[in-house]
Enzyme design. Structure first.
Site, PDB file in Angstrom:
ATOM      1  N   CYS A  46       0.797  -1.236   0.000  1.00  0.00           N
ATOM      2  CA  CYS A  46       0.000   0.000   0.000  1.00  0.00           C
ATOM      3  C   CYS A  46       0.825   1.281   0.000  1.00  0.00           C
ATOM      4  O   CYS A  46       0.320   2.341  -0.369  1.00  0.00           O
ATOM      5  CB  CYS A  46      -0.941  -0.005   1.189  1.00  0.00           C
ATOM      6  SG  CYS A  46      -1.968  -1.490   1.278  1.00  0.00           S
ATOM      7  N   ASN A 104     -10.272   0.228  -1.158  1.00  0.00           N
ATOM      8  CA  ASN A 104      -8.830   0.211  -0.945  1.00  0.00           C
ATOM      9  C   ASN A 104      -8.171  -0.384  -2.185  1.00  0.00           C
ATOM     10  O   ASN A 104      -8.327  -1.566  -2.468  1.00  0.00           O
ATOM     11  CB  ASN A 104      -8.524  -0.628   0.302  1.00  0.00           C
ATOM     12  CG  ASN A 104      -7.047  -0.746   0.619  1.00  0.00           C
ATOM     13  OD1 ASN A 104      -6.198  -0.582  -0.240  1.00  0.00           O
ATOM     14  ND2 ASN A 104      -6.742  -1.061   1.863  1.00  0.00           N
ATOM     15  N   HIS A 164      -2.881   6.896   1.948  1.00  0.00           N
ATOM     16  CA  HIS A 164      -3.365   5.629   1.397  1.00  0.00           C
ATOM     17  C   HIS A 164      -4.824   5.458   1.796  1.00  0.00           C
ATOM     18  O   HIS A 164      -5.197   5.653   2.956  1.00  0.00           O
ATOM     19  CB  HIS A 164      -2.515   4.479   1.928  1.00  0.00           C
ATOM     20  CG  HIS A 164      -3.152   3.143   1.734  1.00  0.00           C
ATOM     21  ND1 HIS A 164      -3.655   2.727   0.520  1.00  0.00           N
ATOM     22  CD2 HIS A 164      -3.398   2.123   2.612  1.00  0.00           C
ATOM     23  CE1 HIS A 164      -4.175   1.519   0.652  1.00  0.00           C
ATOM     24  NE2 HIS A 164      -4.028   1.139   1.906  1.00  0.00           N
TER      25      HIS A 164
END
Length: 314
Positions: free
Chosen positions: A112, A270, A240
């Site tokens: 990530c 995500n 993120h």
């Protein structure tokens, strides 16, 4: 020593949208349960498109926005943790599709935080004179890793890509990418895992939540300090897009009440290494961040790795 700056951005998401109501027909969940825990309403899921397809589409848009021809790029870096092919790299495949002649090309996998890592390595190469202009991409096909019977993970992730064109600043010019602050806590690396030949993602949600909400704000402030920008001077904060509760918790501790906070996770889920360039490109495209405005980018997650830097909007 010179520096570098972002001159153009682009993003792409596959057309299929999966809503919370759609997921409620697959697993024992509902819209209220998902939104209360992670803040997500929808996510985009690739069907026939490969990871390279997603990355190429975002890169094409960034190139078009820059007005540059492919032969103006001499470095391609792709951040991803979902590449299926070991060789050629995703970066090399994208370069071939775009017709970029003989670039340095490599993939980087810190999950990530990948885009911030890739942006930093490209910035370092440009500063050192090893390249003059870079294409930096974050791209993920997270749907390849999802167990659609596991409601703790299948509600979270989506697919997409974002890209940035980064060029060297002439000597004496003002750099548009600040020093990176990066690191990891490898002893907690098993908190987010994608493993096996048929990979499935699993995570220790509470471990990641506690780490992100208690440890990361001071590191984000350090990135501002190294760039010589106070949090109160930030025009934007693009973290993120892990979870809306995590984003809002870090933003509250950062001390930047005037900053536009990226909350693309609500509509995109995500998207791991794609989430920062995807969210940043959208904010710039919508005119929510002015050219030259200072924005803190801050990636974190699998590894547990983190990286952040202050950039100036193109």
């Amino acid at each position: 020593m010179t520096g570098s700056r972002i001159v153009a951005l682009g993003h792409y998401q596959p057309p299929k949208v999966l809503t919370n109501d759609d997921l409620s027909r697959l697993v024992d969940t509902d819209d209220e349960w998902i939104r209360s825990r992670v803040g997500i309403r929808t996510r985009h899921i690739a069907e026939d498109e490969t990871l390279v397809d997603l990355a190429e589409q975002a890169a094409q848009k960034a190139l078009a926005s820059s007005g540059l021809a492919p032969d103006g790029i001499d470095l391609v870096a792709v951040a991803t943790c979902t590449a299926v092919d070991r060789s050629p790299s995703t970066a090399a495949s994208v370069a071939a599709r775009l017709g970029i002649p003989s670039p340095a090309a490599y993939d980087i996998n810190t999950a990530c935080s990948g885009f911030s890592y890739a942006l930093a390595t490209a910035d370092h190469a440009l500063r050192a004179g090893a390249a003059t202009r870079a294409l930096v991409i974050g791209a993920e096909r997270m749907s390849d890793t999802i167990d659609w019977t596991d409601r703790s993970t299948c509600v979270i992730f989506g697919d997409g890509a974002g890209a940035a064109i980064v060029e060297r600043v002439p000597d004496g010019g003002q750099p548009g990418i600040g020093p990176v602050v990066w690191g990891s806590e490898p002893d907690k690396g098993d908190a987010v895992v994608i493993s096996g030949w048929e990979p499935r993602i699993s995570q220790q949600g509470q471990t990641v939540f506690r780490w992100a909400t208690t440890k990361l704000a001071p590191i984000a402030r350090e990135a501002c300090e190294r760039a010589g920008v106070a949090p109160s001077e930030l025009a934007g904060f693009v973290a993120h897009q892990a979870n809306l509760r995590i984003i809002d918790a870090i933003a509250a501790k950062l001390g930047a009440p005037q900053a536009v906070i990226a909350r693309d996770v609500v509509v995109s889920g995500n998207t791991s290494a794609a989430s920062i360039p995807l969210a940043l490109s959208k904010l710039v495209e919508r005119g929510e961040l002015a050219s030259g405005a200072p924005v803190l980018l801050f990636g974190f997650g699998g590894g547990l790795a983190y990286a952040g830097q202050v950039v100036r909007c193109p």
